[in-house]
Scaffold this motif. Structure first.
Motif, PDB file in Angstrom:
ATOM      1  N   PHE B 131       7.469  -0.727  -4.677  1.00 20.16           N
ATOM      2  CA  PHE B 131       6.017  -0.726  -4.537  1.00 20.16           C
ATOM      3  C   PHE B 131       5.539  -1.938  -3.749  1.00 20.16           C
ATOM      4  O   PHE B 131       4.533  -1.855  -3.038  1.00 20.16           O
ATOM      5  CB  PHE B 131       5.349  -0.650  -5.905  1.00 20.16           C
ATOM      6  CG  PHE B 131       5.494   0.712  -6.512  1.00 20.16           C
ATOM      7  CD1 PHE B 131       4.888   1.804  -5.937  1.00 20.16           C
ATOM      8  CD2 PHE B 131       6.267   0.918  -7.630  1.00 20.16           C
ATOM      9  CE1 PHE B 131       5.035   3.064  -6.465  1.00 20.16           C
ATOM     10  CE2 PHE B 131       6.418   2.173  -8.170  1.00 20.16           C
ATOM     11  CZ  PHE B 131       5.798   3.247  -7.593  1.00 20.16           C
ATOM     12  N   ALA B 134       5.946  -0.864  -0.176  1.00 19.11           N
ATOM     13  CA  ALA B 134       4.959   0.135   0.245  1.00 19.11           C
ATOM     14  C   ALA B 134       3.577  -0.486   0.364  1.00 19.11           C
ATOM     15  O   ALA B 134       2.862  -0.254   1.349  1.00 19.11           O
ATOM     16  CB  ALA B 134       4.944   1.285  -0.751  1.00 19.11           C
ATOM     17  N   ILE B 135       3.201  -1.291  -0.623  1.00 17.89           N
ATOM     18  CA  ILE B 135       1.847  -1.837  -0.630  1.00 17.89           C
ATOM     19  C   ILE B 135       1.683  -2.845   0.502  1.00 17.89           C
ATOM     20  O   ILE B 135       0.717  -2.799   1.267  1.00 17.89           O
ATOM     21  CB  ILE B 135       1.537  -2.478  -1.999  1.00 17.89           C
ATOM     22  CG1 ILE B 135       1.425  -1.389  -3.055  1.00 17.89           C
ATOM     23  CG2 ILE B 135       0.259  -3.295  -1.937  1.00 17.89           C
ATOM     24  CD1 ILE B 135       1.245  -1.898  -4.452  1.00 17.89           C
ATOM     25  N   ASN B 138       1.572  -1.210   3.901  1.00 16.08           N
ATOM     26  CA  ASN B 138       0.254  -0.643   4.182  1.00 16.08           C
ATOM     27  C   ASN B 138      -0.746  -1.727   4.548  1.00 16.08           C
ATOM     28  O   ASN B 138      -1.554  -1.563   5.460  1.00 16.08           O
ATOM     29  CB  ASN B 138      -0.235   0.123   2.958  1.00 16.08           C
ATOM     30  CG  ASN B 138       0.156   1.566   3.022  1.00 16.08           C
ATOM     31  OD1 ASN B 138      -0.066   2.214   4.023  1.00 16.08           O
ATOM     32  ND2 ASN B 138       0.757   2.067   1.972  1.00 16.08           N
ATOM     33  N   TYR B 153      -8.626   3.421   8.974  1.00 20.28           N
ATOM     34  CA  TYR B 153      -7.446   3.159   8.173  1.00 20.28           C
ATOM     35  C   TYR B 153      -7.208   4.309   7.205  1.00 20.28           C
ATOM     36  O   TYR B 153      -8.105   4.735   6.492  1.00 20.28           O
ATOM     37  CB  TYR B 153      -7.638   1.857   7.407  1.00 20.28           C
ATOM     38  CG  TYR B 153      -6.601   1.652   6.352  1.00 20.28           C
ATOM     39  CD1 TYR B 153      -5.302   1.307   6.701  1.00 20.28           C
ATOM     40  CD2 TYR B 153      -6.899   1.819   5.002  1.00 20.28           C
ATOM     41  CE1 TYR B 153      -4.348   1.133   5.755  1.00 20.28           C
ATOM     42  CE2 TYR B 153      -5.941   1.646   4.051  1.00 20.28           C
ATOM     43  CZ  TYR B 153      -4.660   1.298   4.424  1.00 20.28           C
ATOM     44  OH  TYR B 153      -3.706   1.138   3.473  1.00 20.28           O
ATOM     45  N   VAL B 154      -5.993   4.834   7.222  1.00 15.83           N
ATOM     46  CA  VAL B 154      -5.610   5.805   6.182  1.00 15.83           C
ATOM     47  C   VAL B 154      -4.345   5.276   5.516  1.00 15.83           C
ATOM     48  O   VAL B 154      -3.419   4.829   6.193  1.00 15.83           O
ATOM     49  CB  VAL B 154      -5.340   7.208   6.763  1.00 15.83           C
ATOM     50  CG1 VAL B 154      -6.622   7.946   6.988  1.00 15.83           C
ATOM     51  CG2 VAL B 154      -4.520   7.135   8.016  1.00 15.83           C
ATOM     52  N   PRO B 155      -4.316   5.306   4.200  1.00 18.26           N
ATOM     53  CA  PRO B 155      -3.119   4.830   3.508  1.00 18.26           C
ATOM     54  C   PRO B 155      -1.954   5.777   3.765  1.00 18.26           C
ATOM     55  O   PRO B 155      -2.134   6.971   3.949  1.00 18.26           O
ATOM     56  CB  PRO B 155      -3.532   4.843   2.042  1.00 18.26           C
ATOM     57  CG  PRO B 155      -4.636   5.820   1.959  1.00 18.26           C
ATOM     58  CD  PRO B 155      -5.350   5.745   3.260  1.00 18.26           C
ATOM     59  N   ASP B 156      -0.782   5.199   3.817  1.00 20.40           N
ATOM     60  CA  ASP B 156       0.408   6.007   4.074  1.00 20.40           C
ATOM     61  C   ASP B 156       1.241   6.034   2.804  1.00 20.40           C
ATOM     62  O   ASP B 156       2.011   5.123   2.526  1.00 20.40           O
ATOM     63  CB  ASP B 156       1.197   5.400   5.228  1.00 20.40           C
ATOM     64  CG  ASP B 156       2.346   6.307   5.630  1.00 20.40           C
ATOM     65  OD1 ASP B 156       2.422   7.424   5.080  1.00 20.40           O
ATOM     66  OD2 ASP B 156       3.139   5.905   6.485  1.00 20.40           O
ATOM     67  N   PHE B 157       1.049   7.090   2.028  1.00 24.55           N
ATOM     68  CA  PHE B 157       1.740   7.165   0.745  1.00 24.55           C
ATOM     69  C   PHE B 157       3.211   7.487   0.929  1.00 24.55           C
ATOM     70  O   PHE B 157       4.022   7.200   0.055  1.00 24.55           O
ATOM     71  CB  PHE B 157       1.078   8.215  -0.145  1.00 24.55           C
ATOM     72  CG  PHE B 157       1.537   8.149  -1.557  1.00 24.55           C
ATOM     73  CD1 PHE B 157       1.012   7.194  -2.408  1.00 24.55           C
ATOM     74  CD2 PHE B 157       2.493   9.005  -2.040  1.00 24.55           C
ATOM     75  CE1 PHE B 157       1.444   7.096  -3.708  1.00 24.55           C
ATOM     76  CE2 PHE B 157       2.923   8.922  -3.348  1.00 24.55           C
ATOM     77  CZ  PHE B 157       2.393   7.965  -4.176  1.00 24.55           C
ATOM     78  N   VAL B 160       6.086   4.989   0.060  1.00 27.14           N
ATOM     79  CA  VAL B 160       6.636   4.815  -1.290  1.00 27.14           C
ATOM     80  C   VAL B 160       7.923   5.621  -1.427  1.00 27.14           C
ATOM     81  O   VAL B 160       8.943   5.125  -1.923  1.00 27.14           O
ATOM     82  CB  VAL B 160       5.605   5.240  -2.352  1.00 27.14           C
ATOM     83  CG1 VAL B 160       6.224   5.188  -3.735  1.00 27.14           C
ATOM     84  CG2 VAL B 160       4.400   4.356  -2.310  1.00 27.14           C
TER      85      VAL B 160
END
Lengths: 236, 305
Positions: B131, B134-135, B138, B153-157, B160
């Motif tokens: 995590f 990933a965090i 981002n 901006y779009v988060p890229d899940f 993870v």
């Protein structure tokens, strides 16, 4: 077997002879512990309307919501667990995190299934972890507490969506920044609330020298959910 | 890299005649013989050895200290898995610190784990690292795009998932391969030290801890700082790994020993550099290339005219 029975019979016969021949009045009171009948016991659920049943369950869920909002170390959440509340919260959160369209490729928001799996798999892993470390709490009680303690984060998600909706499409940077700071504040507050509430319920079931080891995964779990809520962006 | 301190300790055990047999067996207990473990290391609550083992009362204490196994249960029971989580907060702290601070001549396994390998540390360190990658990946892509006006901006899940696959397969498959290799070499050349599979997993899991602060540092968009933190993290955790596994391979042919240590370091480096390249600079470098080609394309017609 038959031989054994036959050989035993005279022995018992002799015993009964002895007790009866003394001519003691064989009387007494057999006190069977009878449960006092509660008027609002589960007894009457057969002929009650369906509406009452559902409302009673909903009321129990609502009562637990109140317990999460005021975590006072009470064991009401632990005594009778249910998974309706966690399911409700999890589905609500996952639906709100879904974003606009599920088909668009550049939408990096977590999908429904991803949120669902993270919440349930995460709480199962945390529960197993606390059981393996020697916790005394039962499996479903822990799942129930972890699920109910998502409530502050679900509320934060609702507030974040409202904030995002209020932000106009072509807002200037300062407006966006204020909105972002507000969301950070809301998410941080709800994250610490969730962690505090679940710790208040769960930490007592652990040996004192392992509390930190149990609290850390809970912290990580809510932190990740909080991060998903904070970075949620509506696809235009 | 020779480890005189450790060697001396082992000699001490060897000279003790009464312990020779039992300690020899105990140090070589591995995960895949729970039956043997249950016969040798059952602990009676009173402290005295009452089972069919021939240990005398004095020996039993030492054997317990060496083995560290409290109890054993068949592997289908819950209690069997509880032995892997039989660890206290201060032990976890000590192991994390020990994995970050290499000390010449100190063996991580013998000093901190002492054949009580836990799975708590490796599992949660890997989860945290996943995590964290990933965090902060981002966040760094968010920071690198902040200036550009038409980028939303779009988060890229998906990061993870990829990070989880990478980290967990590194933390389990490399120890598995290493364990297989060491067991194979142990059949050919008798080495002084042999590690069980769980001990190797434990060492690898804890050695990943140093990457967590390093990954958090990578949020700052400065390539120099990133490479610097990679180098520091690699040197610290890599030297712990080398010092741990060198005694296990030292008695082998020098060519094989050096090749194994080098491949360990190469894999460790590959993980760090791979994560850095994939999660932290792919977006910005692609953007860079795109803008460069755009510049060239826009520049070309003017030059032609």
């Amino acid at each position: 077997m038959a031989e054994v029975d036959e050989s035993n019979k005279p022995l018992f016969a002799g015993l009964s002879d002895v007790s009866i021949s003394e001519d003691i009045p064989v009387e007494g009171e057999i006190s069977v512990p009878v449960n006092s009948q509660n008027p609002d016991d589960e007894f009457s659920t057969l002929d009650e309307p369906v509406k009452d049943t559902i409302l009673r369950d909903l009321r129990a869920v609502g009562k637990k919501f109140v317990h999460v909002m005021y975590p006072k170390k009470s064991s009401a959440l632990l005594r009778d667990w249910d998974l309706w509340g966690p399911l409700l919260l999890c589905v609500t959160l996952a639906l709100m995190l879904q974003g606009g369209s599920a088909d668009s490729k550049d939408d990096g928001n977590p999908q429904f299934a991803e949120v669902f799996v993270i919440i349930w798999f995460g709480s199962i892993v945390i529960t197993l972890n606390s059981k393996l470390l020697g916790g005394t709490i039962s499996f479903f009680q822990s799942l129930c507490v972890l699920g109910y303690c998502i409530l502050p984060l679900t509320v934060a998600m609702l507030l974040c969506r409202l904030l995002l909706m209020m932000t106009p499409e072509k807002a200037n940077n300062a407006f966006e920044l204020i909105g972002f700071i507000l969301r950070v504040v809301v998410v941080t507050a709800s994250f610490s609330w969730s962690t505090y509430a679940s710790t208040a319920f769960l930490a007592d079931s652990q040996p004192a020298n392992r509390k930190a080891l149990v609290v850390y995964p809970i912290f990580l779990f809510y932190f990740v959910i909080g991060w998903m809520i904070l970075t949620f962006a509506t696809s235009s | 890299m020779a480890n005189p301190d450790f060697h001396l300790q082992f000699q001490d055990f060897e000279s003790d005649e009464g312990l020779l047999g039992s300690s020899r067996e105990v140090t070589e207990v591995s995960i895949d013989d729970p039956v043997g473990k249950s016969q040798k290391q059952r602990r009676v609550p009173g402290g005295a050895a009452q089972d069919e083992d021939t240990d005398s009362l004095g020996n039993d204490d030492t054997t317990q200290l060496l083995s560290g196994q409290k109890k054993s249960a068949p592997f289908w029971t819950f209690a069997y898995y509880q032995t892997f989580f039989d660890i206290d907060t201060y032990q976890v702290k000590d192991r994390i610190l020990g994995s970050m601070l290499p000390w010449p001549g100190k063996n991580f396994v013998r000093l901190y784990i002492r054949s009580n390998p836990d799975l708590y540390g490796p599992f949660w360190i890997c989860a945290t690292l996943v995590f964290a990658i990933a965090i902060s990946g981002n966040m760094s892509s968010f920071l690198s795009h902040q200036g550009s006006p038409n980028h939303t901006y779009v988060p890229d899940f998906g990061k993870v998932t990829i990070a989880a696959t990478t980290i967990y397969s590194y933390a389990w498959l490399v120890p598995l391969a290493l364990w297989g290799f060491l067991t194979w070499r142990n059949n050919k050349v008798m080495n002084a030290v042999s590690y069980s599979f769980l001990e190797i997993v434990c060492v690898y899991g804890y050695s990943l801890f140093i990457y967590i602060p390093a990954v958090v540092l990578w949020i700052i968009p400065s390539e120099g700082l990133r490479w610097c933190s990679i180098m520091v993290a690699l040197c610290l955790s890599g030297s712990v790994l080398v010092m741990t596994f060198w005694p296990a391979i030292r008695d082998d042919q020098p060519r094989i020993a050096i090749a194994m240590i080098l491949s360990l370091m190469a894999l460790h480096t590959l993980l760090a550099v791979g994560c850095k390249v994939y999660f932290f600079s792919s977006g910005s470098s692609i953007n860079h290339v795109v803008t460069q080609t755009e510049v060239i394309e826009t520049a070309d017609p003017t030059r032609a005219h």
